[in-house]
Design a protein around this motif. Structure first.
Motif, PDB file in Angstrom:
ATOM      1  N   ILE A  91       0.815  -1.215   0.000  1.00 47.68           N
ATOM      2  CA  ILE A  91       0.000   0.000   0.000  1.00 47.68           C
ATOM      3  C   ILE A  91       0.846   1.260   0.000  1.00 47.68           C
ATOM      4  N   ARG A  92       2.107   1.138   0.411  1.00 47.41           N
ATOM      5  CA  ARG A  92       2.981   2.318   0.448  1.00 47.41           C
ATOM      6  C   ARG A  92       3.215   2.912  -0.943  1.00 47.41           C
ATOM      7  N   ASN A  93       3.040   2.094  -1.965  1.00 45.49           N
ATOM      8  CA  ASN A  93       3.205   2.586  -3.336  1.00 45.49           C
ATOM      9  C   ASN A  93       2.144   3.615  -3.708  1.00 45.49           C
ATOM     10  N   ASP A 138      -0.051  10.135  12.490  1.00 41.86           N
ATOM     11  CA  ASP A 138      -0.251   8.725  12.194  1.00 41.86           C
ATOM     12  C   ASP A 138      -0.640   8.527  10.735  1.00 41.86           C
ATOM     13  N   VAL A 139      -0.120   7.467  10.142  1.00 45.32           N
ATOM     14  CA  VAL A 139      -0.519   7.042   8.803  1.00 45.32           C
ATOM     15  C   VAL A 139      -1.395   5.808   9.008  1.00 45.32           C
ATOM     16  N   ASP A 143      -0.478   1.903   9.462  1.00 46.15           N
ATOM     17  CA  ASP A 143      -0.385   1.733  10.913  1.00 46.15           C
ATOM     18  C   ASP A 143       1.006   2.107  11.440  1.00 46.15           C
ATOM     19  N   GLU A 144       1.490   3.273  11.002  1.00 48.86           N
ATOM     20  CA  GLU A 144       2.782   3.749  11.485  1.00 48.86           C
ATOM     21  C   GLU A 144       2.671   5.208  11.921  1.00 48.86           C
ATOM     22  N   THR A 145       3.602   5.630  12.748  1.00 52.29           N
ATOM     23  CA  THR A 145       3.649   7.007  13.233  1.00 52.29           C
ATOM     24  C   THR A 145       4.892   7.681  12.664  1.00 52.29           C
ATOM     25  N   ILE A 146       4.683   8.826  12.058  1.00 53.47           N
ATOM     26  CA  ILE A 146       5.789   9.601  11.497  1.00 53.47           C
ATOM     27  C   ILE A 146       6.157  10.693  12.498  1.00 53.47           C
TER      28      ILE A 146
END
Length: 279
Positions: A91-93, A138-139, A143-146
């Motif tokens: 999904i990062r793409n 949050d992304v 499910d990650e935190t920048i």
């Protein structure tokens, strides 16, 4: 890390104090003032003076706060899945980084300019409160935190077109750039036109301030318009003696650089007509 101005930007004492206070407090610097008083240019000059990279986020009426964080392109992912493209598995793409993410992810400290924040919807500033305060977001798709690797120097400009929320204002260090007095504006002109004849500068600025202070004028000319006008005067080889008449006795030379709507042009045309009739 202190800002003292640059050779290309005349920063008053109050402005340099405000910039350094915001850097010390690690708060966004909210800069207001008339259009053309150098609010946007300030961020460029801070970056140059401190040797930092500038990231500019220009806000429009359609801009949403989430765009500064990231955007998830679900349409492209759906299309690729229909075509059997393997990159749909990551999904990062399909996540496009916004300007805040770019600033947070930078390996070195940067200057982040959020330009003309008052153009967006009234909820826009409130939607950025947590991100600018905590320097993280949050992304949800991954499910990650920048988190910011280095806290950026944040410069926010506003033309005062609408009021900003109190909660947002509390988190900023505020400075209003006053319109420069004749002495300061003469220094600004000297930076941009170092070899200009001083008698022309004096005559031009005298007429310029007479125009700005004329009762009934709808759109007062700004600093940038004064610089454009003086540049045209030099290009057309106009002498100081040609500018000594009051703008209320004759329409200013190259008036299109200073008067930007028909009401103001008609105002000075009427004043010049009345002056000729009385004369």
């Amino acid at each position: 890390m202190r800002f003292t101005g640059t050779d290309a930007y005349v920063a008053g004492k109050d402005l340099t104090i405000a910039v350094n206070a915001a850097i010390t407090l690690e708060r966004p610097l909210l800069v207001k003032g008339e259009p053309g008083t150098g609010k946007t240019e300030l961020a460029f000059q801070i970056a140059e003076a401190l040797g930092l990279r500038l990231i500019q986020w220009t806000v429009k009426s359609t801009t949403r706060a989430a765009q500064g964080l990231y955007e998830y392109d679900a349409v492209s992912r759906l299309r690729d899945s229909q075509l059997g493209d393997e990159k749909v598995n990551d999904i990062r793409n399909y996540i496009r980084r916004g300007k805040l993410w770019e600033a947070f992810a930078s390996e070195e400290r940067v200057v982040l300019l959020i330009d003309e924040i008052d153009k967006a919807d009234i909820e826009f500033p409130n939607d950025l409160l947590q991100e600018l305060d905590r320097m993280e977001f949050d992304v949800y798709e991954t499910d990650e935190t920048i988190r910011a690797k280095h806290r950026p120097i944040v410069i926010i400009t506003s033309n005062n077109e609408k009021e900003l929320p109190d909660a947002f204002l509390r988190r900023c260090f505020f400075h209003y750039i006053q319109f420069p007095d004749p002495e300061t504006l003469a220094r600004i002109v000297d930076v941009h036109h170092p070899h200009i004849k001083q008698d022309l500068v004096r005559a031009a600025l005298t007429q310029f301030y007479e125009i700005r202070e004329q009762p009934g004028i709808k759109k007062k000319p700004s600093t940038s318009e004064a610089l454009d006008w003086i540049r045209l005067l030099v290009a057309e080889d106009i002498e100081a003696k040609d500018l000594r008449d009051s703008p209320t006795k004759a329409l200013p030379k190259l008036a299109g650089a200073l008067l930007k709507n028909e009401q103001d042009v008609h105002l000075f045309e009427r004043l010049a007509f009345l002056a000729r009739r009385q004369g």
